[in-house]
Design a protein around this motif. Structure first.
Motif, PDB file in Angstrom:
ATOM      1  N   ARG A   1      -5.665   6.169   8.918  1.00 38.13           N
ATOM      2  CA  ARG A   1      -4.233   6.378   8.664  1.00 38.13           C
ATOM      3  C   ARG A   1      -3.750   7.720   9.197  1.00 38.13           C
ATOM      4  NH1 ARG A   1      -3.848   7.001   2.938  1.00 38.13           N
ATOM      5  NH2 ARG A   1      -6.091   7.401   3.070  1.00 38.13           N
TER       6      ARG A   1
ATOM      7  N   MET B   1      -1.100   7.755  12.105  1.00 36.38           N
ATOM      8  CA  MET B   1       0.236   7.293  11.723  1.00 36.38           C
ATOM      9  C   MET B   1       0.936   8.313  10.832  1.00 36.38           C
ATOM     10  SD  MET B   1      -0.296   3.192  11.002  1.00 36.38           S
ATOM     11  CE  MET B   1      -1.589   3.403   9.769  1.00 36.38           C
TER      12      MET B   1
ATOM     13  N   ARG C   1      -1.082   0.398  15.778  1.00 37.02           N
ATOM     14  CA  ARG C   1      -0.894   0.289  14.329  1.00 37.02           C
ATOM     15  C   ARG C   1       0.325   1.097  13.945  1.00 37.02           C
ATOM     16  NH1 ARG C   1      -4.870   2.272  11.197  1.00 37.02           N
ATOM     17  NH2 ARG C   1      -4.939   0.537   9.735  1.00 37.02           N
TER      18      ARG C   1
ATOM     19  N   ILE D   1       1.874   5.407   2.538  1.00 38.70           N
ATOM     20  CA  ILE D   1       2.307   4.513   3.608  1.00 38.70           C
ATOM     21  C   ILE D   1       2.574   3.112   3.076  1.00 38.70           C
ATOM     22  CG2 ILE D   1       0.938   5.805   5.284  1.00 38.70           C
ATOM     23  CD1 ILE D   1      -0.981   3.430   5.422  1.00 38.70           C
TER      24      ILE D   1
ATOM     25  N   ASP E   1       3.017  -1.200   4.287  1.00 39.24           N
ATOM     26  CA  ASP E   1       2.155  -2.162   4.975  1.00 39.24           C
ATOM     27  C   ASP E   1       1.949  -1.720   6.428  1.00 39.24           C
ATOM     28  OD1 ASP E   1       2.133  -3.622   2.692  1.00 39.24           O
ATOM     29  OD2 ASP E   1       3.655  -5.070   3.362  1.00 39.24           O
ATOM     30  N   VAL E   2       0.789  -2.006   6.945  1.00 36.70           N
ATOM     31  CA  VAL E   2       0.477  -1.627   8.321  1.00 36.70           C
ATOM     32  C   VAL E   2       0.635  -2.842   9.234  1.00 36.70           C
ATOM     33  CG1 VAL E   2      -1.317  -0.802   9.892  1.00 36.70           C
ATOM     34  CG2 VAL E   2      -1.083   0.208   7.612  1.00 36.70           C
TER      35      VAL E   2
ATOM     36  N   THR F   1       3.434   1.905  10.711  1.00 37.05           N
ATOM     37  CA  THR F   1       3.831   1.783   9.310  1.00 37.05           C
ATOM     38  C   THR F   1       4.981   2.731   9.031  1.00 37.05           C
ATOM     39  OG1 THR F   1       2.978   1.671   7.040  1.00 37.05           O
ATOM     40  CG2 THR F   1       2.307   3.559   8.359  1.00 37.05           C
TER      41      THR F   1
ATOM     42  N   GLU G   1      -0.184  -4.378  12.723  1.00 31.74           N
ATOM     43  CA  GLU G   1      -1.225  -4.135  13.720  1.00 31.74           C
ATOM     44  C   GLU G   1      -1.129  -5.186  14.810  1.00 31.74           C
ATOM     45  OE1 GLU G   1      -5.040  -2.889  12.143  1.00 31.74           O
ATOM     46  OE2 GLU G   1      -6.061  -4.157  13.593  1.00 31.74           O
TER      47      GLU G   1
END
Lengths: 321, 321
Positions: free
Chosen positions: A303, A306, A18, A28, A30-31, A20, A33
């Motif tokens: 999250r 990240m 994942r 953050i 958009d992620v 971002t 994946e």
């Protein structure tokens, strides 16, 4: 590097990557994946190449100009040079993550860090530990991970093994842990332990919807949600073991806040966390004179890795490696 | 403050204050030794005043011009402001060591630190840990103390309790520890534990010069020196518990070197230290892939506290408090 620079944050687990872009305030975008190509039985060299390519593609998609610092959290032991010595979920050894991803993307500002340490740093900078300088994090999932921040510095240790709080021994000759030792915090407080604690309680013949069948951690969690007393007591037992581990660690580290996260918390935290917090004060050296650490739930969820990886990348960008 | 500045180092234990001038290379001058006026039953205010006066007189004798940084290692919990919140061997609370000694001596550069942390820093800078960045120290005496250096930084914790490695729980519901908990490292590896381990071994009726009498740790040590097998095995048992504690801590801290010191080591280290070192590798997470820490004897003996306190004072001199 100024305080207004965003950074790329990547969290690589056993099955998914994942990624971002993380702003300095921790928010953050958009992620992205993608599945991580690390299937069992794969040739180590092929697996390594495929994984490094996947990481590099993610970096390039988020930062096509190779202009941002990049932080990569990886489930394994990471050296100061950004080499993943080994990881429990990948079939390769000594993977030069920083060098390889840097070569492919043309980005020099790449920081690689253990995933538990990345999540710890995320909670420290932007989550449940943001008000203190000394924080202990424990993540409860299939395994138990976490990390340590002491005097606002991430404790990574001499060889990249620092912060593996799940393998503190709680009970010599106790339950077998997947790590090979017995009696680790992981053996008594990870998701799988809920089944063992429930089985122990069922030996006495107590009535429960859990009796007489093969159990999974999800069964225990579901039964607790329905009010099953054995299930709730099993979760509380895991929580008391967690509390014993927290107290032992805080006796050594003197953390101001203990942050508990991970998938297990999401499902059973309402019973587990209070049980853990209840036993901590009585086990602290110097109690009742000493301040008791807050034992709180993580705030950033999935999250954290990240956000923490990106924050570390911003902090370390441009430093000699 | 340049690298050529000496500093005053003071080590305050339960019965004696020892002080000297420490050069930047760790060499020390003559040692001034005086009794600490902290008798039982003393009125706390009087005891506090007498102790602070004793410290101030020592500082003035060693540094009449108030020109040198002064480091004070104190057996107790020390806040960042240099207040001794409490100490197990003194009858007073919240003693403003830095402020009071500074006022009396006219010296502004006074650093107060926990005595175990001071000794740890001494071994880190000038002793058995000088080649590494991550060190764990354990001192075995009447109690078990020590300290942690992570990434070349002394781990003091949020409230000054950091590095109290003696109260890691090794055995839940185990032997009573003087701290009030059960099963601490201190209960299984401090001097007093030798008597308990010997008593356990004697239950089986093994022949020993230790059988049938009240024992002290010194009796066990003396019998071991005469070749008594029960005495030696008792010491090795304490060593194996120590090794279990070291492994548990290294699993969390990833220290490169573990330094073992204290009076117990001086008497029984030849049996205790190898027994501890032997069990560590097999208990480490990730073994056999991970580097094994060196488990070594302290090098500075009873100078470690003075040397470390002085070094910290030099490092911190002039910093805002």
């Amino acid at each position: 590097m100024t305080d207004t620079t965003p950074a790329v944050g990547i969290d690589i687990g056993g099955t998914r990557l994942r990624a971002t872009v993380v702003q300095p305030d921790g928010t953050i975008g958009d992620v992205l994946e993608v599945d991580t190509p690390v299937g069992l039985g794969t040739d180590p060299h092929t697996a390594s190449t495929a994984l490094l390519d996947t990481i590099a593609r993610a970096v390039t998609r988020l930062d096509p100009d190779a202009a941002l610092p990049v932080g990569i959290g990886f489930a394994g032991v990471i050296t100061a040079a950004g080499v993943a010595v080994y990881g429990p979920n990948v079939s390769t050894r000594n993977m030069p993550v920083r060098a390889a991803v840097g070569d492919t993307t043309g980005n020099d500002d790449i920081t690689v860090v253990n995933d538990g340490n990345a999540a710890t740093w995320g909670e420290f900078v932007h989550g449940a530990g943001r008000a203190v300088d000394d924080m202990l994090m424990i993540t409860l999932g299939t395994g138990v991970g976490g990390g340590i921040v002491a005097a606002s510095t991430l404790l990574e240790g001499a060889h990249g093994f620092g912060g593996e709080v799940g393998h503190l021994t709680l009970q010599p000759d106790g339950w077998q842990c997947p790590c090979g030792n017995r009696g680790c915090l992981e053996a008594y407080s990870a998701g799988r332990s809920l089944v063992r604690h429930a089985a122990d309680l069922l030996v006495g013949g107590r009535p429960s919807t859990l009796a007489g069948r093969e159990l999974t951690p999800a069964d225990v969690s579901a039964a607790a949600a329905e009010g099953d007393e054995v299930a709730i007591e099993a979760i509380r037992t895991a929580g008391r073991w967690l509390g014993a581990g927290i107290a032992s660690l805080v006796n050594v580290l003197d953390s101001a806040v203990v942050v508990v996260g991970g998938g297990v918390m999401a499902h059973v935290g309402q019973w587990l966390l209070p049980a853990a917090a209840d036993v901590v004060p009585g086990l602290l050296l110097g109690h009742p004179d000493r301040p008791t650490p807050s034992v709180v739930a993580a705030e950033l969820g999935d999250r954290a890795g990240m956000v923490g990886a990106a924050s570390l990348a911003r902090t370390r960008a441009g430093q000699p490696s």
